[in-house]
Design a protein around this motif. Structure first.
Motif, short mmCIF file in Angstrom:
data_model
loop_
_atom_site.label_atom_id
_atom_site.label_comp_id
_atom_site.label_asym_id
_atom_site.label_seq_id
_atom_site.Cartn_x
_atom_site.Cartn_y
_atom_site.Cartn_z
N HIS A 1 61.24 -16.10 -78.71
CA HIS A 1 60.21 -15.05 -78.55
C HIS A 1 59.49 -15.16 -77.21
O HIS A 1 59.05 -14.15 -76.66
N ILE A 2 59.38 -16.36 -76.69
CA ILE A 2 58.66 -16.55 -75.41
C ILE A 2 59.41 -15.81 -74.29
O ILE A 2 58.81 -15.11 -73.46
N ARG B 1 59.28 -11.90 -74.94
CA ARG B 1 57.96 -11.33 -74.64
C ARG B 1 57.66 -11.38 -73.15
O ARG B 1 56.88 -10.57 -72.64
N ALA B 2 58.31 -12.29 -72.42
CA ALA B 2 58.11 -12.36 -70.96
C ALA B 2 58.93 -11.30 -70.23
O ALA B 2 58.77 -11.13 -69.02
N ASN C 1 62.03 -20.75 -80.02
CA ASN C 1 61.30 -20.42 -78.78
C ASN C 1 61.76 -19.11 -78.12
O ASN C 1 61.21 -18.71 -77.10
N GLY D 1 59.72 -21.67 -67.78
CA GLY D 1 59.06 -20.95 -68.86
C GLY D 1 59.28 -19.45 -68.70
O GLY D 1 60.32 -19.02 -68.22
N GLY D 2 58.28 -18.65 -69.06
CA GLY D 2 58.43 -17.20 -68.94
C GLY D 2 58.00 -16.64 -67.58
O GLY D 2 58.08 -15.44 -67.35
N SER E 1 60.88 -10.22 -81.97
CA SER E 1 60.03 -10.39 -80.77
C SER E 1 59.90 -9.11 -79.97
O SER E 1 59.14 -9.05 -79.02
#
Ligand code: 3NM
Length: 216
Positions: free
Chosen positions: A179-180, A183-184, A177, A151-152, A215
């Motif tokens: 943007h995840i 943003r991370a 997905n 994940g991030g 994003s």
């Protein structure tokens, strides 16, 4: 070639001839370039991958295409080919040999290194990597030996530890997905499937470009 690396990572298309299901790789790449891909990596690996002269001929053709669009052409894990065709850079994984030696051989070229942990990232920065590939962010069908999905989390951890090096996220990324990852802390996203398996690679690339822009 003018090169702000973080900007070049925004939509980083990666492919080899065997990733392209619906069209020839050259066609897919041209569509991706028209759609706004900012960087391309030639990753000729796995079942049916071209070798030797066939690989070199294709690499030269794709390099010329990228340069028509002023997009850098990166070779995956083949220093000899990168030097021979005077490509813009090389991308290597943690298991792709002596990274110090590779940095030496790629002086003056872009060098991307895959990193999966803070420790690997710090080491790659110390070696003089120009950017890091971080993943897999999401589950991927493309890389059979990919590590655990993160994940991030790792991206956030690298930024929290003041790593300012350009980062590109990889693994299962789509326009939905992306943007995840951004943003991370990623500067951009790299994709194989989202473009190479698309019915309309140009539109798929445009969607990624928009997703990244929205994003930031
Ligand atoms: N490296 P797709 S994941 C080439 O985690 C690669 O280091 C990864 O392909 C890593 O966009 C991956 O089809 C495959 O998921 C990316």
């Amino acid at each position: 070639m003018e090169c702000n690396i973080a900007e070049k990572l925004r939509v980083y298309f990666i492919a080899g001839s065997n990733n392209c299901l619906n069209h020839e790789i050259q066609e897919v790449l041209e569509e991706a370039l028209k759609g706004g891909a900012t960087l391309f990596q030639f990753r000729e690996k796995g079942p049916g991958a071209l070798q030797g002269e066939d690989k070199e001929v294709l690499a030269r053709r794709l390099l010329a295409l990228c340069h028509q669009y002023d997009v850098p052409f990166i070779v995956n894990d083949d220093v000899a080919l990168m030097l021979k065709i005077n490509a813009d850079g090389l991308h290597v994984g943690q298991e792709d040999g002596d990274l110090e030696h590779i940095r030496e051989k790629t002086k003056g070229k872009l060098l991307g290194i895959s990193a999966h942990t803070l420790e690997e990232a710090k080491k790659a920065v110390a070696l003089g990597a120009d950017y890091l590939g971080v993943g897999p962010i999401f589950p991927t069908e493309t890389k059979r030996d990919a590590r655990e999905v993160m994940g991030g989390n790792v991206l956030e951890q690298l930024r929290a530890n003041d790593l300012t090096i350009p980062l590109v996220a990889i693994g299962g990324i789509t326009a939905e997905n992306a943007h995840i990852a951004i943003r991370a802390g990623a500067d951009g996203v790299s994709v194989i499937t989202a473009i190479s398996h698309a019915d309309h690679p140009q539109q798929a690339t445009r969607n990624l470009v928009e997703a990244v822009s929205h994003s930031k």
